[in-house]
Design a protein around this motif. Structure first.
Motif, short mmCIF file in Angstrom:
data_model
loop_
_atom_site.label_atom_id
_atom_site.label_comp_id
_atom_site.label_asym_id
_atom_site.label_seq_id
_atom_site.Cartn_x
_atom_site.Cartn_y
_atom_site.Cartn_z
N GLN A 107 0.83 -1.21 0.00
CA GLN A 107 0.00 0.00 0.00
C GLN A 107 0.86 1.26 0.00
O GLN A 107 0.53 2.28 0.60
CB GLN A 107 -0.95 0.01 1.21
N ALA A 108 1.99 1.16 -0.67
CA ALA A 108 2.93 2.26 -0.79
C ALA A 108 3.97 1.87 -1.83
O ALA A 108 4.03 0.70 -2.26
CB ALA A 108 3.62 2.56 0.54
N ALA A 109 4.79 2.84 -2.23
CA ALA A 109 5.85 2.53 -3.19
C ALA A 109 6.86 1.55 -2.60
O ALA A 109 7.40 0.70 -3.30
CB ALA A 109 6.54 3.81 -3.63
N HIS A 110 7.10 1.68 -1.32
CA HIS A 110 7.97 0.73 -0.63
C HIS A 110 7.63 0.76 0.85
O HIS A 110 7.08 1.74 1.36
CB HIS A 110 9.45 1.07 -0.85
N ARG A 111 7.95 -0.32 1.54
CA ARG A 111 7.69 -0.40 2.98
C ARG A 111 9.00 -0.75 3.68
O ARG A 111 9.46 -1.89 3.59
CB ARG A 111 6.62 -1.45 3.27
N PRO A 112 9.62 0.21 4.38
CA PRO A 112 10.94 -0.01 4.98
C PRO A 112 10.99 -1.22 5.91
O PRO A 112 12.00 -1.93 5.93
CB PRO A 112 11.20 1.29 5.74
N GLU A 113 9.94 -1.46 6.66
CA GLU A 113 9.96 -2.60 7.58
C GLU A 113 10.13 -3.92 6.82
O GLU A 113 10.83 -4.83 7.28
CB GLU A 113 8.67 -2.62 8.41
N HIS A 114 9.48 -4.02 5.67
CA HIS A 114 9.63 -5.24 4.85
C HIS A 114 11.03 -5.31 4.27
O HIS A 114 11.65 -6.39 4.27
CB HIS A 114 8.59 -5.24 3.73
N GLU A 115 11.55 -4.20 3.78
CA GLU A 115 12.89 -4.17 3.21
C GLU A 115 13.93 -4.55 4.26
O GLU A 115 14.88 -5.30 3.97
CB GLU A 115 13.19 -2.77 2.67
N TYR A 116 13.73 -4.05 5.47
CA TYR A 116 14.65 -4.36 6.56
C TYR A 116 14.65 -5.86 6.86
O TYR A 116 15.71 -6.51 6.86
CB TYR A 116 14.25 -3.57 7.82
N ALA A 117 13.47 -6.43 7.09
CA ALA A 117 13.37 -7.84 7.47
C ALA A 117 13.83 -8.75 6.32
O ALA A 117 14.55 -9.74 6.54
CB ALA A 117 11.93 -8.18 7.86
N PHE A 118 13.43 -8.44 5.09
CA PHE A 118 13.83 -9.23 3.93
C PHE A 118 15.34 -9.24 3.80
O PHE A 118 15.96 -10.30 3.59
CB PHE A 118 13.19 -8.66 2.67
N GLY A 119 15.96 -8.08 3.93
CA GLY A 119 17.41 -7.98 3.77
C GLY A 119 18.17 -8.71 4.86
O GLY A 119 19.19 -9.37 4.58
N VAL A 120 17.70 -8.62 6.08
CA VAL A 120 18.40 -9.30 7.18
C VAL A 120 18.41 -10.81 6.95
O VAL A 120 19.44 -11.48 7.13
CB VAL A 120 17.73 -8.96 8.54
N GLU A 121 17.28 -11.35 6.54
CA GLU A 121 17.23 -12.80 6.32
C GLU A 121 18.13 -13.23 5.17
O GLU A 121 18.77 -14.28 5.22
CB GLU A 121 15.78 -13.24 6.06
N ARG A 122 18.19 -12.41 4.12
CA ARG A 122 19.06 -12.77 2.98
C ARG A 122 20.53 -12.67 3.39
O ARG A 122 21.36 -13.48 2.94
CB ARG A 122 18.78 -11.86 1.80
#
Length: 257
Positions: A231-246
């Motif tokens: 519901q936005a161009a990007h969601r920092p919380e998702h970017e943060y969690a996705f990146g940490v796991e990768r």
């Protein structure tokens, strides 16, 4: 090494010097004291920077006014604004140290998640920290303790010392980057008085004129899917969690090799 230090380990003399907090250095100038402590001066400065969510407006004059003392009197506690900022960094690093000391024996992967989370929340509480890390390391005792505790998370898992340093730096860099995007986005909202949803609604007609979905089918498909999800161009919380796991998966692959 992470933002806390660079280059080879300091020798004994440098290490001893590094463990002296900037907030506890002897007065750089002579003058009367006003019943304050260096810690109170630093705390006042942190309070101002937290309220502003910005380091730029911080000045010795504003700190003095908040403490109801003359500006020149502050120089009996810290030699300069730069030294004050260094002491502020070391002071808030104590918060990260306290969290890192709670890390148990749940494995290095969970430990790295805790390292990332500690840095993430530190930036959100003190967004002005993003203006402090400019390539020069802080050398206060809490900064050094923080770095040591972070390294212990990946100590003994099969990485070389250089790889350990690189792993922690990688986590720091990812968290800092996403936190910067989040905080900058919040500043844009405050500055414009317009939420992301309102901005998209306003710009949608103009975008429809220049964006050809048939010409850019992948961008159209992915952009729509991400927009609907966040519901936005990007969601920092998702970017943060996705990146940490990768990052954790990548480090695990390195350890297996």
């Amino acid at each position: 090494m992470a933002a806390t230090a660079t280059g080879p380990a300091p020798g004994p003399d440098r290490a001893r010097a590094a463990t002296r907090s900037p907030a506890r250095r002897p007065p750089s100038r002579r003058g009367p004291r006003h019943g304050l402590t260096s810690e109170q001066v630093v705390a006042a400065a942190i309070g101002i920077a937290d309220a502003d969510r910005d380091l730029t407006p911080l000045s010795m004059r504003r700190v003095a006014e908040s403490l109801d003392v003359g500006t020149m009197s502050l120089y009996t506690y810290v030699a300069s604004r730069a030294e004050l900022v260094e002491a502020m960094l070391d002071s808030v690093s104590r918060e990260a140290v306290a969290e890192l000391e709670k890390i148990g024996t749940d494995g290095w992967q969970e430990g790295l998640r805790r390292v990332a989370a500690g840095n993430w929340h530190l930036y959100l509480r003190h967004p002005w920290l993003l203006q402090v890390f400019t390539g020069r390391p802080g050398l206060g005792p809490n900064v050094i303790a923080r770095y040591d505790l972070e390294l212990r998370v990946v100590d003994g898992i099969g990485l070389t010392d250089v790889e350990m340093d690189a792993a922690i730096t990688l986590v720091h860099t990812h968290v800092e980057g996403v936190a910067r995007r989040k905080i900058e986005a919040e500043r844009v909202v405050r500055r414009t008085g317009m939420t992301d949803a309102q901005w998209w609604e306003k710009t949608a007609p103009a975008l429809a004129k220049v964006f050809d979905a048939a010409r850019f089918p992948v961008a159209a498909r992915v952009g729509q899917a991400a927009g609907e999800e966040h519901q936005a161009a990007h969601r920092p919380e998702h970017e943060y969690a996705f990146g940490v796991e990768r990052l954790i998966e990548g480090i695990a692959a390195l350890v297996r090799r």
